[in-house]
Design an enzyme around this catalytic site. Structure first.
Site: not given
Length: 305
Positions: A132, A182
């Site tokens: 992330d 992402r």
């Protein structure tokens, strides 16, 4: 008003005293809508239900404010436990993690040791791991470590944020690594010196980076709850004959579940980001900051009790 609420909840998300209280009192006040429980066993049950509905998952053991080696090693152990559970239960799930939880702010040696432990185990169980992205101050360091790990492992990806001015350049810079990325709008409070302050500019940049990354031929996870961005992606892949196995949509657990199931029925890979763990408070506050509708839902839940 909306911006004031957003700033207020982002401010609360960084409060260490409230984080401790939240750990003590458990998943009350509506957080269980967005968090799949406090243990991996509870998360596994949620993942099974989502998989039955045709939804893929990425699971994340939540953690904030890791500031010593022991805590970082414990966080890494939770990730190993999750990977083994995914393999054992044959779940359609990946793993997401924050590198600050692995010791990013403590030492390079610690974070690399924990990341290699995780990626070695993930490789063994056939599990993909996404790093992330956190706030701007950690962006470059995260990408530097990602590049290093990508040279050693195929089963690792990361996240880029559309609200940062630098992101289009980062897409080009990462192109040679053929990364699985992402792409998100971004959920941290950043200075207008580094991030677009206006939503319309963020949306335009989001479309730009989706197109860049897809046309570079790389796997693209479009993480959004915004119908305009979803429709843009559908039209783009149709126009350029991009196959469905080169991209996916991602949404957060507990937000727009009907839309998630609809996209899966339409034949798209739809991956749900499923967090779990006792350290849920910061994540929960950022979800409230993102969508005022979430606050209304939580208030209803509190007053029903």
């Amino acid at each position: 008003m909306e911006q004031l609420m957003r700033d207020f909840f982002l401010f609360l998300s960084k409060n260490k005293t409230l984080t401790k209280l939240a750990k003590k009192y458990g998943l009350r006040f509506g957080a269980s809508r967005f968090v799949a429980g406090e243990t991996i066993e509870q998360a596994v049950e949620v993942i099974k239900q989502l998989n039955k509905k045709g939804l893929a998952v990425t699971v994340d053991y939540l953690g904030e404010f890791v500031d010593n080696e022991q805590e970082a090693n414990e966080m890494a152990n939770h990730c190993l436990e999750a990977i083994k559970a995914i393999g054992r239960e044959k779940l359609n799930s990946q793993l997401s993690l924050k590198m600050t939880s692995m010791g990013l702010d403590i030492s390079d040696e610690l974070v690399m040791r924990n990341m290699r432990r995780i990626l070695d185990t993930a490789k063994q169980y056939g599990v993909f791991v996404t790093i992330d992205m956190e706030d701007y101050s950690r962006c470059q360091k995260t990408l530097d470590i990602f590049k290093q790990l990508k040279k050693e492992y195929d089963n690792v990806g990361t996240v880029l944020q559309a609200y940062l001015y630098r992101t289009a350049a980062d897409i080009e810079d990462l192109k040679e690594y053929h990364p699985n990325l992402r792409l998100v709008k971004g959920a941290y409070k950043e200075s207008p010196e580094v991030a677009f302050p206006d939503k319309k500019d963020v949306d335009e940049n989001f479309k730009k980076i989706i197109k860049m990354h897809l046309l570079n031929g790389n796997y693209t996870a479009v993480a959004t709850h915004d119908d305009a961005i979803i429709e843009y992606t559908k039209q783009l892949v149709k126009e350029y004959n991009i196959p469905n196995n080169q991209f996916e949509f991602q949404m957060l657990y507990g937000i727009r579940p009907e839309r998630q199931e609809q996209l899966a029925r339409e034949g798209y890979t739809m991956r749900v980001y499923v967090p779990y763990g006792t350290d849920w408070y910061g994540y929960f506050m950022r979800r409230l900051a993102e969508r005022p509708a979430n606050v209304a839902f939580v208030l209803k839940g509190i007053f029903r009790k």
